[in-house]
Write an enzyme that holds these catalytic residues in place. Structure first.
Site, mmCIF file in Angstrom:
data_model
loop_
_atom_site.group_PDB
_atom_site.id
_atom_site.type_symbol
_atom_site.label_atom_id
_atom_site.label_comp_id
_atom_site.label_asym_id
_atom_site.label_seq_id
_atom_site.Cartn_x
_atom_site.Cartn_y
_atom_site.Cartn_z
ATOM 1 N N CYS A 194 13.362 5.815 -7.684
ATOM 2 C CA CYS A 194 13.602 4.942 -8.831
ATOM 3 C C CYS A 194 14.934 5.157 -9.539
ATOM 4 O O CYS A 194 15.644 4.190 -9.822
ATOM 5 C CB CYS A 194 12.473 5.109 -9.850
ATOM 6 N N PHE A 241 4.768 3.767 -14.663
ATOM 7 C CA PHE A 241 5.542 4.879 -15.216
ATOM 8 C C PHE A 241 5.018 6.196 -14.656
ATOM 9 O O PHE A 241 4.828 7.172 -15.380
ATOM 10 C CB PHE A 241 5.462 4.872 -16.740
ATOM 11 N N ALA A 257 0.830 -1.208 0.000
ATOM 12 C CA ALA A 257 0.000 0.000 0.000
ATOM 13 C C ALA A 257 0.862 1.255 0.000
ATOM 14 O O ALA A 257 0.645 2.177 0.772
ATOM 15 C CB ALA A 257 -0.937 -0.001 1.211
#
Length: 620
Positions: free
Chosen positions: A412, A298, A149
């Site tokens: 990322c 993305f 979550a």
């Protein structure tokens, strides 16, 4: 006869009941399947059904005069009951149970002289009796469970629930506190538009729970969005992705599954991860069939909800087998509720996994490229904004991700490039690994170069000097601090014994202190595995006001491009600072010339240097 919703006076259709049938694919878009004419005793042969366009028909036991204006076919069994808003028999509107995600039918009756309830009930049950097995399967509610979550799982599942009201979505997590926050008015993450989406769906077809095994067992599709941190020890430490949590998730799925599952990789993972997960599931399957799909996200934080509403592309990778292709189509149908088909790309598993790493590497490479040019601009007197604008006008290059800054951050870019480097090295490609490693090297150089500018400009020391830091999140419109450049800048200044006062509109003091105390890469592990009480950094204070943060400061560092920093009263800030007063703009959000006119000594990334700074060394 019209196939769209239309209002027809009852007298025109007497003694015929006209029914509009639509499948409820989404609340926003109900595709009409056609209309059905049912003739009762007053209109000819009792029970005769006129069908058109392959639409299901039914019979009425009694003569009914009126217009059944809408009939929706939902995903579950018919429930009894209903309420009459006005009138008694056919007058007014009668609504069968209201939840479109829980009912087979919802019906609205428009004006009519008589439309007795038995007629309506008979019509319902006749439809139930004649529908085919194939139709029943189409109407079956799809159940999705997302394990994790966090920043990806929460928003993604919320949007799926909003766009697919016939899909039940449950987000599960081991953290009781995080699930409690998702079920409260104060969500655990800040993202523009997220709050509205969650409130529209929560309790209807979107649920947050800590009952992980229960909901995995009930799901048709299981998204796995767990942490894949960089390894801190052992083989590949500092580069390779740690798949401990992914493996645990796979073993749990295999253990609790009692029916076939589609397992979807939503986390960013190294190429060939699906193969490893597949082996775990198959060897622990107990006869259950699993299909593994790669569906990387993305999203850009700060615009995540809009990215989900209107994605550039949705990528789905699967095995090129009949079963694999069927699983890909099942997931594709979920996204097709709102994403145009030409934006849903299907590939093999390995292409999907590598595409995510490659996309982040390309974006990070653009940022490092413009940051490298920014250093050259400062040395030569060029303006990086003008250079980037000129370069971006080349249609082969384009303008995006060409803004010079103190460096890229986020969960990322660095992690995915390090993973890519490790994969290249493991596959005997040292030159390729070296190329991508340099993207990280330039990013680290940009952060250290910024710290050096601060220290060298202020008489080569910031010891015991107050430095105000405006912005701690790695970018505006998010509270995310993972790998934010502010951590390295603050640690660099603290290394020279500076006193730091931090203001960020979305990041709490607890989070800032935790980030400055944790070791590198520890942030990417679940909270319960992080240090429970990291030592607070005494030289750091956190305020909730930019003017308080800058009061009495020797210098100001702007590290996040929050819009409010463009509108601050810099005259007021200047008056309350120590002199000479310095501003170091790591995001190019201010006008250097205007601030110099106020009296500031200004350093902006990639801009011509202030005369004060020209004689100062760029590197200490």
């Amino acid at each position: 006869m019209c196939s769209r919703k239309c209002v027809v006076p009852a007298s025109v259709l007497t003694p015929t009941v006209a029914v509009r049938v639509a499948r409820e694919d989404s609340v926003a878009t109900r595709r009409p399947l056609g209309r059905v004419m049912i003739r009762g005793a007053g209109g000819g042969e009792n029970g005769r059904v006129a069908r058109g366009g392959g639409v299901w028909g039914g019979v009425a036991e009694e003569s009914g005069i009126g217009v059944v204006q809408e009939l929706y076919l939902g995903p579950d069994d018919l429930r009894g009951g209903g309420s009459l808003e006005q009138g008694d028999e056919g007058s007014g509107r009668r609504h069968w149970p209201a939840s479109p995600t829980k009912l087979l039918f919802a019906i609205t009756i428009r004006e009519g002289r008589e439309a007795p309830e038995p007629s309506i009930r008979a019509f319902f049950y006749s439809l139930l009796q004649i529908r085919s097995q194939e139709t029943a399967q189409k109407l079956k509610m799809v159940k999705i469970c997302c394990l994790g979550a966090g920043y990806v799982g929460g928003p993604t599942m919320a949007v799926i629930a909003l766009k697919c009201p016939s899909v039940e979505v449950v987000v599960v997590d081991i953290s009781v506190a995080r699930i409690a926050a998702w079920n409260s008015d104060q969500l655990p993450i800040y993202e523009p538009g997220l709050d509205d989406v969650v409130k529209k769906c929560r309790g209807r077809n979107l649920f947050f729970s800590t009952e992980i095994e229960k909901h995995i067992g009930q799901a048709d599709i299981v998204f796995v969005s767990v942490n894949t941190p960089t390894k801190t020890r052992g083989l590949g430490a500092g580069m390779a992705a740690d798949l401990t949590y992914w493996e645990s998730a796979a073993r749990m799925i295999a253990d609790v599954a009692k029916s076939d599952k589609i397992v979807v990789e939503k986390s960013t993972v190294p190429v060939k991860t699906a193969e490893a997960i597949e082996k775990i599931l198959i060897h622990n399957s107990k006869g259950i069939n699993f299909q593994i799909l790669s569906n990387p996200e993305f999203l850009a934080e700060g615009t995540a909800i809009q990215d989900l509403f209107n994605p550039d592309r949705v990528l789905i990778g699967g095995r090129e087998t009949p079963e694999g292709k069927k699983a890909v189509q099942a997931l594709k149908q979920v996204y097709a509720n709102w994403v145009p088909e030409d934006r849903i790309i299907t590939t093999n598993l390995w292409s999907a996994e590598l595409s995510k790493l490659a996309a982040n590497a390309f974006l990070a490479q653009r940022i490092s490229s413009v940051n490298a040019i920014s250093a050259l601009c400062e040395a030569t007197g060029a303006d990086v904004a003008e250079v980037a604008y000129s370069v971006g006008k080349d249609t082969r290059i384009g303008p995006k991700f060409l803004s010079a800054s103190v460096g890229f951050g986020g969960s990322c870019f660095q992690k995915d490039i390090l993973s890519l480097v490790y994969i290249c090295e493991c596959n005997g490609l040292p030159e390729v690994a070296s190329y991508w490693k340099d993207v990280i090297k330039v990013n680290d150089y940009q952060k250290s170069r910024f710290v050096n500018r601060v220290v060298s400009s202020m008489f080569n020391t910031v010891s015991e000097k107050k430095i105000a830091v405006l912005g701690f999140a790695f970018k505006k419109d998010t509270g995310d601090t993972r790998e934010t450049p502010a951590i390295d800048v603050c640690k660099g200044l603290l290394g020279d014994k500076a006193k730091i006062s931090i203001y960020d509109p979305q990041v709490s003091e607890e989070q800032i202190q935790r980030d400055l105390a944790l070791k590198k890469f520890d942030w990417d592990h679940p909270v319960h595995l992080q240090p429970t009480s990291p030592t607070a950094v005494k030289q750091v204070t956190v305020t909730w006001d930019a003017y308080e943060a800058t009061k009495g400061a020797h210098g100001v560092c702007i590290l996040t491009e929050w819009d409010e920093f463009r509108k601050l009263d810099y005259v007021k800030i200047y008056e309350n600072m120590q002199k000479p007063a310095f501003i170091f703009d790591g995001r190019n959000v201010i006008d250097p010339q205007k601030l110099r006119e106020i009296g500031f000594i200004v350093f902006s990334i990639g801009k011509p240097l202030d005369p004060w700074l020209k004689d100062m060394p760029a590197v200490v």
